[in-house]
Design a protein around this motif. Structure first.
Motif, PDB file in Angstrom:
ATOM      1  N   ARG A 113       0.896  -1.265   0.097  1.00 32.65           N
ATOM      2  CA  ARG A 113      -0.012   0.003  -0.028  1.00 32.65           C
ATOM      3  C   ARG A 113       0.994   1.146   0.054  1.00 32.65           C
ATOM      4  N   SER A 114       2.078   1.279   0.687  1.00 32.45           N
ATOM      5  CA  SER A 114       2.803   2.479   1.029  1.00 32.45           C
ATOM      6  C   SER A 114       3.668   2.735  -0.695  1.00 32.45           C
ATOM      7  N   PHE A 115       3.972   1.619  -1.193  1.00 29.72           N
ATOM      8  CA  PHE A 115       4.471   1.484  -2.477  1.00 29.72           C
ATOM      9  C   PHE A 115       3.404   2.148  -3.628  1.00 29.72           C
ATOM     10  N   ALA A 116       2.286   1.900  -3.487  1.00 25.66           N
ATOM     11  CA  ALA A 116       1.284   2.064  -4.267  1.00 25.66           C
ATOM     12  C   ALA A 116       1.011   3.956  -4.261  1.00 25.66           C
ATOM     13  N   ASP A 117       1.060   4.418  -2.823  1.00 25.04           N
ATOM     14  CA  ASP A 117       1.126   5.548  -2.698  1.00 25.04           C
ATOM     15  C   ASP A 117       2.224   6.327  -3.159  1.00 25.04           C
ATOM     16  N   TYR A 118       3.510   5.767  -3.035  1.00 25.93           N
ATOM     17  CA  TYR A 118       4.756   6.289  -3.476  1.00 25.93           C
ATOM     18  C   TYR A 118       4.676   6.375  -4.893  1.00 25.93           C
ATOM     19  N   LEU A 119       4.184   5.695  -5.657  1.00 29.71           N
ATOM     20  CA  LEU A 119       4.011   5.539  -7.166  1.00 29.71           C
ATOM     21  C   LEU A 119       3.101   6.779  -7.559  1.00 29.71           C
ATOM     22  N   LYS A 120       2.006   6.928  -6.986  1.00 28.95           N
ATOM     23  CA  LYS A 120       1.012   8.049  -7.188  1.00 28.95           C
ATOM     24  C   LYS A 120       1.611   9.295  -6.951  1.00 28.95           C
ATOM     25  N   GLN A 121       2.375   9.465  -5.895  1.00 31.31           N
ATOM     26  CA  GLN A 121       2.862  10.974  -5.476  1.00 31.31           C
ATOM     27  C   GLN A 121       4.109  11.356  -6.449  1.00 31.31           C
ATOM     28  N   THR A 122       4.948  10.064  -6.947  1.00 32.04           N
ATOM     29  CA  THR A 122       6.303  10.520  -7.498  1.00 32.04           C
ATOM     30  C   THR A 122       6.051  10.202  -9.133  1.00 32.04           C
ATOM     31  N   GLN A 123       5.063   9.553  -9.607  1.00 34.19           N
ATOM     32  CA  GLN A 123       5.058   8.954 -10.893  1.00 34.19           C
ATOM     33  C   GLN A 123       6.010   8.147 -11.350  1.00 34.19           C
ATOM     34  N   SER A 124       6.792   7.630 -10.477  1.00 31.95           N
ATOM     35  CA  SER A 124       8.114   6.788 -10.656  1.00 31.95           C
ATOM     36  C   SER A 124       7.971   5.481 -11.382  1.00 31.95           C
ATOM     37  N   THR A 125       8.791   4.999 -12.023  1.00 34.02           N
ATOM     38  CA  THR A 125       8.713   3.748 -12.665  1.00 34.02           C
ATOM     39  C   THR A 125       9.235   2.673 -11.945  1.00 34.02           C
ATOM     40  N   LYS A 126       9.996   2.781 -10.986  1.00 32.46           N
ATOM     41  CA  LYS A 126      10.547   2.015  -9.845  1.00 32.46           C
ATOM     42  C   LYS A 126       9.515   0.679  -9.604  1.00 32.46           C
ATOM     43  N   LYS A 127       9.934  -0.421  -9.291  1.00 36.89           N
ATOM     44  CA  LYS A 127       9.212  -1.529  -9.245  1.00 36.89           C
ATOM     45  C   LYS A 127       9.525  -2.026  -7.565  1.00 36.89           C
ATOM     46  N   LEU A 128       8.819  -3.057  -7.174  1.00 32.23           N
ATOM     47  CA  LEU A 128       8.890  -3.373  -5.609  1.00 32.23           C
ATOM     48  C   LEU A 128       9.003  -4.933  -5.962  1.00 32.23           C
ATOM     49  N   ILE A 129      10.205  -5.650  -5.684  1.00 32.69           N
ATOM     50  CA  ILE A 129      10.533  -7.138  -5.529  1.00 32.69           C
ATOM     51  C   ILE A 129      10.087  -7.542  -4.215  1.00 32.69           C
ATOM     52  N   LEU A 130       9.315  -8.417  -4.054  1.00 31.94           N
ATOM     53  CA  LEU A 130       9.131  -9.165  -2.864  1.00 31.94           C
ATOM     54  C   LEU A 130       9.480 -10.958  -2.873  1.00 31.94           C
ATOM     55  N   VAL A 131      10.505 -11.049  -2.197  1.00 29.83           N
ATOM     56  CA  VAL A 131      11.146 -12.662  -2.470  1.00 29.83           C
ATOM     57  C   VAL A 131      10.808 -13.438  -1.484  1.00 29.83           C
ATOM     58  N   GLY A 132      10.358 -14.433  -1.718  1.00 33.18           N
ATOM     59  CA  GLY A 132      10.231 -15.245  -0.755  1.00 33.18           C
ATOM     60  C   GLY A 132       9.053 -16.285  -0.814  1.00 33.18           C
ATOM     61  N   GLY A 133       8.653 -16.985   0.004  1.00 31.73           N
ATOM     62  CA  GLY A 133       7.292 -17.906   0.109  1.00 31.73           C
ATOM     63  C   GLY A 133       6.411 -17.577   1.025  1.00 31.73           C
ATOM     64  N   ALA A 134       5.334 -18.452   1.242  1.00 32.07           N
ATOM     65  CA  ALA A 134       4.327 -18.306   1.987  1.00 32.07           C
ATOM     66  C   ALA A 134       4.708 -18.452   3.672  1.00 32.07           C
ATOM     67  N   GLY A 135       3.847 -17.720   4.329  1.00 26.39           N
ATOM     68  CA  GLY A 135       4.334 -17.780   5.806  1.00 26.39           C
ATOM     69  C   GLY A 135       4.159 -19.343   6.360  1.00 26.39           C
ATOM     70  N   GLN A 136       4.468 -19.312   7.316  1.00 25.57           N
ATOM     71  CA  GLN A 136       4.880 -20.762   8.149  1.00 25.57           C
ATOM     72  C   GLN A 136       3.698 -21.493   8.591  1.00 25.57           C
ATOM     73  N   SER A 137       2.430 -20.886   8.650  1.00 25.30           N
ATOM     74  CA  SER A 137       1.245 -21.380   8.794  1.00 25.30           C
ATOM     75  C   SER A 137       0.113 -20.650   8.395  1.00 25.30           C
ATOM     76  N   LYS A 138      -1.173 -21.224   8.231  1.00 26.49           N
ATOM     77  CA  LYS A 138      -2.267 -20.418   7.678  1.00 26.49           C
ATOM     78  C   LYS A 138      -2.486 -19.087   8.322  1.00 26.49           C
ATOM     79  N   GLN A 139      -2.478 -19.222   9.638  1.00 29.34           N
ATOM     80  CA  GLN A 139      -2.572 -18.133  10.619  1.00 29.34           C
ATOM     81  C   GLN A 139      -1.817 -16.928  10.355  1.00 29.34           C
ATOM     82  N   MET A 140      -0.437 -17.570   9.847  1.00 29.08           N
ATOM     83  CA  MET A 140       0.645 -16.447   9.689  1.00 29.08           C
ATOM     84  C   MET A 140       0.877 -15.965   8.109  1.00 29.08           C
ATOM     85  N   ASN A 141       0.222 -16.560   7.459  1.00 30.37           N
ATOM     86  CA  ASN A 141       0.586 -16.401   5.755  1.00 30.37           C
ATOM     87  C   ASN A 141      -0.222 -15.316   5.265  1.00 30.37           C
TER      88      ASN A 141
END
Length: 374
Positions: free
Chosen positions: A211-239
């Motif tokens: 959500r913060s990244f989406a606001d950042y894009l709106k306010q700056t018109q930047s072309t930068k991306k966001l990379i989120l590396v990794g897998g699911a959380g360790q349990s259903k409650q945590m994921n």
């Protein structure tokens, strides 16, 4: 002085605890100490590649793993203690055997999440695991933890019956060659993206980051991306992975937020080398290894003002108020606009990362091992 290091848990360990165990084993071999003989229960690399209990899905599979873990801690490991007759047993995965042992114990309890965040764990599993931890805290035990914040948290929940020492760990030593084609293959430009590496556990606050990244894009018109590396959380409650995936679609960010899953070390090194900044919005950490990894690669770090992250980053990161979406957006914009600030954070962060070396990590263990029992 004989030291037996329990490495059984490497067959299922992920992220932080796996790094801790692997780097401890490597450092013990790389920096030998006169008068200390290390004995490993398993070969680290071989045990970490054991696929027997990887990707557990069914209840039967999970039950079989828990039974295997219980057998190891309560029967097989005590048998190894009888065999090798160590002066010190180190269990780096929270749990030491409940059985009486004729040696000192150093039990590593990385954080107090099980007590602080009960809602993130299955009720029965949390109760069972906490009972294993407490039953293993017995004669001549010293607890090792990762930060002063974790020490204070553990004392709050466990009291001061057992001495607790803080040892700062070393970040992961990635020996693989950098995948030079990875960025181009994924249409990523140098300094063209913000980066986060880790599981999608709820405490990581990755929906907040999106959500913060989406606001950042709106306010700056930047072309930068966001990379989120990794897998699911360790349990259903945590994921939070399904929540993040849904959020990305709702915000129309499919081309701007990349979710590549787990990557190998060569690919991760490529991402670190090319990132504009690393963002760590977690609401609770015991240490925060990625902060040091990023700083070591010369990347400025934005992190929440959670106590452990403040402690590890020192004054070398750009902190925002934990859980405050607007403040995180402001810090992303600030880093984008203030090049002098970015360069300052890079220089300061690189020096900070040097303070957390593998040599200092193992020296702290050797000091405790060779000290008189408390």
């Amino acid at each position: 002085m004989k030291v037996l290091l329990d490495l059984q848990y490497l067959n299922v360990a992920t992220t932080g605890i796996k790094t801790y165990m692997m780097e401890l084993a490597k450092a013990a071999r790389k920096y030998p100490e006169k008068g200390v003989e290390w004995i490993f229960t398993h070969e680290p690399e071989k045990q970490s590649k054991d696929q027997t209990y990887q990707g557990l899905k069914t209840k039967i599979q999970k039950l079989n793993y828990h039974l295997d873990y219980f057998r190891w801690k309560e029967f097989q490991l005590p048998d190894l203690v009888k065999k090798y007759k160590p002066d010190v047993l180190i269990c780096p995965d929270f749990v030491s055997p409940a059985a009486p042992l004729p040696c000192r114990r150093l039990t590593v309890i990385h954080d107090a999440f099980f007590w602080q965040m009960p809602e993130n764990y299955p009720k029965w599993w949390r109760k069972y695991f906490l009972s294993l931890i407490k039953k293993g805290l017995k004669e001549n035990t010293q607890i090792i933890t990762t930060t002063e914040y974790s020490k204070n948290s553990l004392e709050e929940h466990l009291g001061k019956t057992w001495p607790i020492s803080v040892i700062y760990q070393a970040p992961k030593g990635m020996q693989a060659a950098t995948d030079q084609k990875f960025l181009a293959k994924n249409k990523l430009e140098q300094q063209g993206y913000f980066l986060h590496i880790g599981t999608f556990d709820k405490r990581k606050s990755l929906p907040l980051l999106v959500r913060s990244f989406a606001d950042y894009l709106k306010q700056t018109q930047s072309t930068k991306k966001l990379i989120l590396v990794g897998g699911a959380g360790q349990s259903k409650q945590m994921n939070d992975l399904p929540i993040v995936e849904k959020l990305v679609k709702e915000l129309g960010l499919e081309d701007m937020v990349i979710l590549p899953g787990y990557l190998n070390d060569g690919e991760i090194k490529a991402l670190y080398s090319g990132a504009f900044a690393y963002v760590f919005p977690s609401e609770n950490e015991g240490f925060g290894i990625p902060i040091l990894e990023a700083m070591g690669f010369g990347i400025p770090v934005i992190h929440s003002d959670q106590p452990a992250l403040i402690e590890v980053a020192g004054n070398s990161g750009l902190a925002f108020e934990t859980g405050n979406q607007n403040d995180l957006t402001k810090k992303m914009i600030l880093l984008d606009q203030e090049n002098d600030l970015r360069n300052q954070l890079i220089l300061s962060g690189n020096e900070r990362a040097k303070e957390f070396s593998a040599k200092k990590f193992i020296e702290a263990f050797h000091q405790i091992i060779l000290s008189s029992p408390q």
